[in-house]
Design a protein around this motif. Structure first.
Motif, PDB file in Angstrom:
ATOM      1  N   THR A   1      11.055   1.373   3.360  1.00 50.15           N
ATOM      2  CA  THR A   1      10.662  -0.037   3.516  1.00 50.15           C
ATOM      3  C   THR A   1      11.772  -0.939   2.986  1.00 50.15           C
ATOM      4  O   THR A   1      12.889  -0.874   3.489  1.00 50.15           O
ATOM      5  CB  THR A   1       9.314  -0.304   2.817  1.00 50.15           C
ATOM      6  OG1 THR A   1       9.396   0.240   1.512  1.00 50.15           O
ATOM      7  CG2 THR A   1       8.165   0.335   3.583  1.00 50.15           C
TER       8      THR A   1
ATOM      9  N   ASN B   1       4.952  -5.152   8.814  1.00 51.22           N
ATOM     10  CA  ASN B   1       6.347  -4.706   8.912  1.00 51.22           C
ATOM     11  C   ASN B   1       6.793  -4.412  10.337  1.00 51.22           C
ATOM     12  O   ASN B   1       6.273  -3.510  10.995  1.00 51.22           O
ATOM     13  CB  ASN B   1       6.565  -3.487   8.011  1.00 51.22           C
ATOM     14  CG  ASN B   1       6.597  -3.888   6.543  1.00 51.22           C
ATOM     15  OD1 ASN B   1       7.516  -4.589   6.128  1.00 51.22           O
ATOM     16  ND2 ASN B   1       5.585  -3.487   5.786  1.00 51.22           N
TER      17      ASN B   1
ATOM     18  N   ASP C   1      -0.681  -1.347   7.669  1.00 54.09           N
ATOM     19  CA  ASP C   1       0.482  -2.231   7.695  1.00 54.09           C
ATOM     20  C   ASP C   1       0.445  -3.100   8.948  1.00 54.09           C
ATOM     21  O   ASP C   1       0.728  -2.628  10.049  1.00 54.09           O
ATOM     22  CB  ASP C   1       1.764  -1.383   7.657  1.00 54.09           C
ATOM     23  CG  ASP C   1       3.012  -2.264   7.593  1.00 54.09           C
ATOM     24  OD1 ASP C   1       2.884  -3.505   7.589  1.00 54.09           O
ATOM     25  OD2 ASP C   1       4.114  -1.695   7.547  1.00 54.09           O
TER      26      ASP C   1
ATOM     27  N   ASN D   1      17.083  -0.390   0.352  1.00 58.36           N
ATOM     28  CA  ASN D   1      15.853   0.293   0.770  1.00 58.36           C
ATOM     29  C   ASN D   1      15.860   1.727   0.215  1.00 58.36           C
ATOM     30  O   ASN D   1      16.898   2.226  -0.221  1.00 58.36           O
ATOM     31  CB  ASN D   1      15.636   0.190   2.290  1.00 58.36           C
ATOM     32  CG  ASN D   1      16.538   1.078   3.121  1.00 58.36           C
ATOM     33  OD1 ASN D   1      16.986   2.132   2.694  1.00 58.36           O
ATOM     34  ND2 ASN D   1      16.819   0.635   4.339  1.00 58.36           N
TER      35      ASN D   1
ATOM     36  N   HIS E   1       6.218   3.868  10.713  1.00 57.74           N
ATOM     37  CA  HIS E   1       6.889   4.377   9.508  1.00 57.74           C
ATOM     38  C   HIS E   1       7.189   5.857   9.675  1.00 57.74           C
ATOM     39  O   HIS E   1       6.325   6.640  10.104  1.00 57.74           O
ATOM     40  CB  HIS E   1       5.985   4.189   8.281  1.00 57.74           C
ATOM     41  CG  HIS E   1       5.830   2.756   7.867  1.00 57.74           C
ATOM     42  ND1 HIS E   1       6.780   2.091   7.129  1.00 57.74           N
ATOM     43  CD2 HIS E   1       4.841   1.844   8.107  1.00 57.74           C
ATOM     44  CE1 HIS E   1       6.379   0.832   6.917  1.00 57.74           C
ATOM     45  NE2 HIS E   1       5.209   0.657   7.498  1.00 57.74           N
TER      46      HIS E   1
END
Lengths: 439, 439
Positions: A88, B63, B60, A317, B70
Motif C-alpha cells: 500500500t 485504493n 477497500d 511503500n 491487492h
C-alpha cells in the motif's frame, strides 16, 4: 556442423537486434541512450555477471544499481514475499519503514535524524533543494558544472550537461568542479581548495546580488560524474564554511558514492570529512527496485514538512522498504564494504601495474569499487576517442565498463559490490588484450 | 475468559499504534499524512480486502493503486519472476519494454505513437510539461486550481493546494476548475463550457502579456481531485480549441481516470471526447509497483528527446515493465473495464436509493468505479465536517473510503477494479449504518 548452426543463429540474433533498435526508435523516440557501438541485448543477470540473448556472458564492471549483485536472492525473496503480502502506501501506518529508517540512520551522524523515501534520486534532490529553500527562506543554489543530479525540471538546472528547458533559472549558479591532481596531463592548482571556496563565495555573492541569497550548496562529495578527482583531505571544508557563513545548507548527493561503495567509508561525505545538513540517496538503495530518499537534520526536514504536505504514492511503500532493507542487510552480512576496500585496492594496484606497460594509460584513481584510469594520447592529453574505442573493444572481450569525466577520457569502473579479485584479473586482462588488439 | 484475553490484546495493539505513531513523527518528521482519526495499521492485502495488525478485515473502497486487486497473483508472479532473472535499465536493449508499448499504444488514438517510462506520475508530468515547452518553443502553462498533478518543484506549481516553495512561477496560470451540475447545493452556470473556455483564453492572454505564450493546458480530463463534476458531453472541446489556436498543446493527466476505471472508456479523455497531444500515466499502471509514463504524439516526444537526452535509471526497467504488462493483461483477461461499468452503475443506483432515505446525502455522481456522494447539511450546503465523521464511522464498520472535492464534502469511492456487487452492498450498508449511528 555445430559451428555452422551457431553462425546461423548468430546472424539471426544480429538481425533481431537491428529490428529491436528500429522498434525502439519508433516506440521510444530518437536519442534513447544505449551503451556501445553494438548495443547489448541483455536477458539475464546473476551476481557480477550478465548474459546476452545469444547466451554470451559478460563481467559487469559498470553497474552500480545492482549493488549487492544482480538478482541477489535475498533481495528478490524480500520483494516477492512483500509483494504477495501487502503493497500500500504511507497513509497507513506500517512498521517496516520505521524499522528501515532506524537501521539506516545508524549509518549517519546523529544530527541527521529523519528522512523521506521517494522513487528516484531525481525526486530526492528535487525535495532536498526545496527543503533547503524553506529552511533558509532563501532560494539560491550553488552546484558544480559537470555534475548530474537527476532529470526533473528543477534538478536539471544543476548541470551544464542537461538542457534547461524553459530557460536558465536565475537562482542557480554553477561553478567549476575541481580538477584534482590525478590526471597525468593536468596539474592541480596549488590551492585548489582555496580556488573552489573562492568560486563558492563568488557564486553566493552573485545569488545575493540577484536577491536570491544562498539556500544551499549541492555536491556529490566524490564528484563522481566529474571524474572523481583525487583531492586532498579536507578539500571541501572551506567551501562548506563559506556556505554556512552565508546562511546556506550543505546537501550531499550520495546517489553514487553512498552505501559503502568507496570502501573506506559508508558515505562519500565521511570520506570528504564534511557533515552535510541534507543527504540524498538513490540508485543502489534497493538493488534496482525504484527506491530513493532524503536523510536530513530533523529541524530541516520538519521545516519542509510543515510547509509542504509531501506524499509520494509509491515512496516508502512496504515493497520498496523490503527491497531497501534486504539490500542494506546484505551489504552488512556479506561484508561488502570491506570487500570494496580490499578488492578496490587490489584493482588499482593491478591497473597501475598495467599502466607501467601502456603509455596511453594515465593516472589510476578512485576509492573502493568506484575507480578508473585516464586514457591519454601521446602528448599525455585526454583521449576520449581512444577511451571510447577501448570500452567497445572490452565489451567484445566480455567485460563491461564505460567512460566518464569532463572529457570522457576516464574509464569508469564501478562493478556490483561482491566482485572478487579473480574477476578483477579478468577486467585487467581485458583492458590489456583490448589495448593489444588496437595496436 | 476468551473475551478478557482479546481485550488485553486489543489494548496492547492500541498501545503499539501509539508507539508506531510516535516513531513515525520522530523518524519521518511532522505532518506525514495518515488516513482517519484512528490511523490504520494495515499488514496484509488480497483482492478488495485489507487486514490490520489485529486481524480485522476491511473492504477497500478507496485504493486505486492496486488496480487489479491487492497482491494480484499474476502481477506478484511477474515481478518475482523478472526480479530473479534480470533488472537492469534501458541503456541495454530489452524486448519487454517494446512489447509493452506495442500493447499499450493500441489503447490510444494512433496519433499517440511513442512513450517514455518513469517511476512516478510526478516525474511523468514534469517531463510532459517540458515536452510541450520544447515543442511549442513557449513556456506558459494553464492548469486548473484545485487539482493535483504531483510533487516535483515544477509540477507543484500547477495546484493551489501545494506550497510553491521558491515562489510562484510566472509561467503558470491556474484557472477555476468547473463545478458541474451535480451538487445539490450549487447550480452549474448555464454555459459552463463557454465560461471555462473564457478562463482559458484569459489565462493565455495573461501568459502572452508576460512573454511566455501558451505551451500547454494540462487537465485531468475527469477533474478527479476537483470532485469529478458532472459535465456535459464535449465540455472541454472549446477550451482545447482555444489552446490549439494559441499554438499550445493539450496534456491529459490520466493518472486517476485511466486504465479503464471509468468503465465507459479506457481513458478519461475518451470519455471527455477530446484528443490530447500528450497523456501522462501513473498510479494503477503497475498495480503498486513504481511505474508511470508519458504517451505522446511522436513528433512531440521526438522534439523533447532531441533536446534532452532523457534517461531514467529505474524507468522502464524489465521489472517495472513486467509489472505494467501483467496489470494491463489482467485488466483485459478479467474483463475489469466491463466490471467497472456494470458494478459502478449498480453502486450509484444503490447509493441513489439510499440518498432518498437520508437528506444529508446529496448528488450521487461519477463514472465506473470512481464515484461519490455529496454530503450536505440541512441547508443543502456542503458539509465537510459530517463527511469526515462519516468516513471515520465507516472505517469502524470495516469499510474504507475517503473525501475529496473543493470543499472536502464528497465521499470518494474508488475501489480496486474487481469489486463485486455484493461488496457494493456492504459499502452501502456501511454508509447507512454509519449515518444511523450518528443520529
Amino acid at each position: 556442423m555445430t559451428y555452422v548452426i551457431r553462425e546461423a543463429l548468430e546472424i539471426a540474433a544480429e538481425d533481431n537486434l537491428a529490428e529491436l533498435l528500429a522498434r525502439r526508435r519508433r516506440l521510444l523516440g530518437p536519442n534513447v541512450p544505449t551503451f556501445y557501438e553494438h548495443p547489448l541485448h541483455i536477458v539475464r543477470g546473476n551476481g557480477v555477471w550478465l548474459w546476452d540473448s545469444r547466451g554470451r556472458k559478460y563481467l559487469d564492471c559498470y553497474n552500480n544499481v545492482p549493488h549487492v549483485g544482480h538478482c541477489h536472492p535475498r533481495v528478490v525473496e524480500a520483494i516477492a514475499q512483500q509483494c504477495g503480502t501487502l503493497n500500500t502506501h504511507t497513509r497507513y501506518v506500517h512498521d517496516a519503514i520505521l524499522e528501515y529508517f532506524e537501521k539506516l540512520l545508524t549509518k549517519f551522524h546523529r544530527q541527521l535524524g529523519s528522512g523521506i523515501l521517494t522513487c528516484s534520486g531525481s525526486e530526492a534532490n528535487d525535495v532536498a533543494l526545496r527543503m533547503a529553500q524553506v529552511f533558509t527562506n532563501r532560494t539560491g543554489i550553488v552546484a558544480t558544472d559537470n555534475t548530474y543530479h537527476g532529470n526533473t525540471a528543477l534538478v536539471s538546472q544543476l548541470s551544464d550537461k542537461n538542457a534547461h528547458i524553459g530557460g536558465d533559472a536565475s537562482n542557480v549558479v554553477r561553478i567549476a568542479a575541481p580538477v584534482g591532481q590525478a590526471t597525468r596531463y593536468q596539474d592541480m592548482p596549488e590551492d585548489e581548495s582555496q580556488c573552489f571556496a573562492g568560486s563558492v563565495s563568488d557564486a553566493i555573492a552573485l545569488l545575493e546580488s540577484r536577491g536570491r541569497g544562498c539556500a544551499a550548496l549541492i555536491v556529490c562529495p566524490y564528484f563522481a560524474n566529474e571524474g572523481f578527482p583525487a583531492l586532498p583531505e579536507g578539500f571541501l571544508s572551506l567551501a562548506c564554511a563559506r556556505v554556512r557563513a552565508a546562511g546556506g545548507l550543505v546537501i550531499c548527493d550520495e546517489v553514487q558514492p553512498g552505501f559503502g561503495r568507496l570502501g573506506s567509508h559508508f558515505w562519500g561525505h565521511e570520506r570528504a570529512g564534511i557533515q552535510p545538513d541534507i543527504v540524498t540517496l538513490g540508485k543502489p538503495m534497493g538493488n534496482g527496485h525504484p527506491v530513493a530518499g532524503i536523510v536530513a537534520r530533523s529541524d530541516v526536514l520538519a521545516a519542509f514538512r510543515r510547509v509542504f504536505r509531501y506524499f509520494n504514492t509509491f515512496g516508502g511503500n512496504p515493497v520498496a522498504v523490503a527491497a531497501a532493507r534486504a539490500t542494506l542487510e546484505t551489504i552488512e552480512d556479506e561484508g561488502l564494504v570491506d570487500n570494496a576496500l580490499r578488492t578496490g585496492r587490489y584493482a588499482r594496484q593491478q591497473l597501475r601495474h598495467l599502466a607501467g606497460k601502456w603509455p596511453v594509460l594515465g593516472a589510476v584513481r578512485g576509492s573502493g569499487l568506484y575507480f578508473g584510469v585516464e586514457i591519454c594520447d601521446v602528448d599525455c592529453l585526454p583521449d576520449p576517442r581512444l577511451a571510447s574505442r577501448l570500452i567497445n573493444a572490452m565489451r567484445h572481450t566480455g567485460v563491461l565498463v564505460s567512460t566518464t569525466g569532463r572529457f570522457g577520457s576516464l574509464l569508469k569502473i564501478r562493478p556490483p559490490m561482491p566482485i572478487a579479485a579473480e574477476e578483477i584479473d579478468m577486467l585487467v586482462d581485458s583492458l590489456d588484450n583490448s589495448l593489444r588488439s588496437m595496436q
